[in-house]
Design an enzyme around this catalytic site. Structure first.
Site, PDB file in Angstrom:
ATOM      1  N   GLY A  89       0.955  -1.156   0.010  1.00 36.96           N
ATOM      2  CA  GLY A  89       0.074   0.167   0.038  1.00 36.96           C
ATOM      3  C   GLY A  89       0.846   1.340  -0.074  1.00 36.96           C
ATOM      4  N   TRP A  91       1.782   3.561   2.349  1.00 40.19           N
ATOM      5  CA  TRP A  91       2.570   3.737   3.436  1.00 40.19           C
ATOM      6  C   TRP A  91       3.913   2.722   3.481  1.00 40.19           C
ATOM      7  CZ3 TRP A  91       5.971   6.437   5.626  1.00 40.19           C
ATOM      8  CH2 TRP A  91       6.474   6.387   6.882  1.00 40.19           C
ATOM      9  N   LYS A 324      -6.969   6.558  16.279  1.00 45.70           N
ATOM     10  CA  LYS A 324      -7.188   7.570  15.574  1.00 45.70           C
ATOM     11  C   LYS A 324      -8.073   7.490  14.174  1.00 45.70           C
ATOM     12  CE  LYS A 324      -2.846   7.233  13.211  1.00 45.70           C
ATOM     13  NZ  LYS A 324      -3.409   7.439  12.023  1.00 45.70           N
TER      14      LYS A 324
END
Length: 502
Positions: A89, A91, A324
């Site tokens: 992906g 990152w 988050k």
């Protein structure tokens, strides 16, 4: 730039910047860029993007860090340190590419590669856009011409051939980040080949795929003598319900699937937007876990534009990494519904961070404070992460819930599964906590109005997206600090939530 749409025979020609180049299959016979005024600029740009460029800039500093890590891992001369990224992906690809760019020239001492599943086809519209990106970057254009790879993008754009995700990754393009050319990566599509002798494995998979892939990996590690080190970038959680409900983080998933001791599994997180990190915008992160590995790895991973600190509180950082994403979806909704109102977004930030702090006090006896990189990671995710983007698109009607949690060009929206996991976990009556205002015990989720509303919007779909604004209008008129004080003043810690003994 012009090119023939169809040429018969053995030779093709391209005109780039008014210079003609002749090619014959399978590779180029000649290259002539002439006396282009951009020549020196192109050479400089190409060199600054080539493998090992940071090694050249920093001299022996990187080699010294690599030697120290090799020594710690018991490597001898002639036996390279093997690093593999699992999952490609945005990152995961950028993180692996950063290491390749920094250390890739030290081939006798380190081998860096990345695994991704084979066979994912790139659609024609994406191929066309990719071709436009290539032609806007002279350093990339030159690189592809020299590697005899340019024509395949011409042909894919015209529809004469197909491109695949693993194929373009070898040329430095991540499917979820087409606009940001990376350095070329060594791509492996056979999982056993990728991991069987790896010394360091970087988990770049979504949390929803981590268990499945590492269970397969465990089959290839049964005969291993040495224990690998695993760095997990995954941000998400799963809930395991039953008589003893618990939360399962990616590091725990890996530990369960492979039997690798938790001391050898670390989590790296921070305020990191993949494309911005690779463009060398200054950033920082924390690598969390056992001291034996986190300190040398922090030193090894640190670069001038990417500062890595180390921390022993794996639980708080990893849980916050999943939390988050939950609240980032709501942040995107609020931003879109209020026309980017700074006031509304700040109110949301105050409420959601107080809920996050409250939740961590259930999971950690002395949780790390929501400050520094933890707070920055939350802030940047609420501001610009893919989950915030998803919330905005939902609120604007440009995406629908029926499209699922895997979005083309963005990848997995991990906040959706995390909403479900945290809600179901914190709804368990066995975890009841005292609500001092009502002087009665309630499930923890009753003290988390934003989480409750996100569950109603995203999972049960009982409420419209606009209902997120109701969660901001706290009818009790309590200061968000009150929730934090409740968490800090009472014995909320539940060791069993992480499978630990009281």
């Amino acid at each position: 730039m012009r090119f023939p749409t169809k040429i018969s025979g053995y030779t093709r020609s391209l005109v780039v910047n008014n210079h003609r180049h002749l090619y014959c299959k399978p590779c180029a016979l000649s290259l002539s860029f002439g006396t282009n005024t951009n020549q020196s600029k192109m050479n400089h740009t190409e060199n600054s993007n080539s493998n090992g460029s940071l090694h050249n800039v920093n001299g022996g500093g990187l080699e010294l860090k690599l030697d120290e890590l090799r020594q710690l891992m018991g490597k001898v001369d002639g036996d390279p340190l093997r690093i593999v990224g699992v999952g490609a992906g945005a990152w995961g690809s950028v993180f692996t590419a950063m290491l390749q760019e920094a250390y890739g020239s030290l081939r006798e001492k380190v081998l860096i590669r990345i695994w991704r599943r084979p066979g994912r086809m790139v659609d024609k519209a994406t191929a066309q856009h990719l071709f436009e990106v290539i032609n806007s970057r002279e350093d990339v254009l030159r690189r592809l011409i020299r590697r005899c790879a340019y024509l395949k993008y011409v042909e894919a754009r015209l529809g004469d051939r197909f491109l695949y995700a693993d194929e373009i990754l070898k040329d430095g393009f991540c499917l979820n980040m087409i606009d940001t050319p990376l350095c070329p990566l060594k791509v492996v599509t056979n999982l056993q080949e990728a991991v069987w002798d790896a010394d360091i494995v970087i988990n770049g998979l979504p949390s929803t795929e981590t268990s499945e892939v590492f269970e397969e990996i465990s089959k290839y590690w049964k005969e291993r003598i040495t224990v690998p080190v695993i760095i997990s970038l995954a941000k998400g959680v799963e809930a395991e319900l039953g008589s003893e409900p618990r939360i399962i983080t990616p590091t725990l998933m890996i530990n369960r699937a492979t039997g690798v001791p938790i001391e050898n599994i670390l989590y790296l997180g921070g305020p990191n937007i993949a494309s911005e990190i690779y463009n060398k915008e200054y950033a920082n992160a924390r690598i969390c876990g056992a001291e034996k590995w986190r300190k040398p790895l922090a030193k090894f991973l640190r670069q001038p534009h990417f500062i890595v600190w180390d921390n022993g509180d794996l639980v708080t950082h990893e849980v916050m990494g999943g939390l988050k994403n939950v609240y980032a979806i709501g942040a995107g909704m609020v931003a879109a519904l209020t026309n980017e109102s700074a006031t509304s977004k700040s109110v949301y930030f105050a409420h959601c961070t107080s809920e996050m702090i409250f939740i961590t006090h259930l999971l950690a006896e002395e949780p790390e404070k929501l400050a520094g990189p933890l707070l920055a990671d939350t802030y940047v995710t609420l501001l610009k992460g893919r989950n915030a983007w998803y919330g905005q698109k939902l609120a604007k009607g440009e995406l629908s819930l029926e499209m699922g949690d895997s979005i083309k060009g963005k990848g997995m929206i991990q906040g959706i599964s995390a909403v479900k996991a945290f809600y179901e976990l914190l709804s368990q009556s066995s975890l009841n906590v005292l609500n001092p205002e009502e002087n009665k015990h309630v499930a923890p989720v009753e003290l988390c109005p934003i989480l409750k509303m996100l569950y109603r919007i995203l999972i049960t779909r009982e409420s419209p997206v606009q209902a997120i604004l109701q969660a901001l209008r706290d009818e009790t008129m309590n200061d968000p600090r009150d929730r934090i004080e409740i968490a800090q003043s009472q014995v909320f810690y539940r060791p069993s939530l992480l499978g630990q003994n009281p």
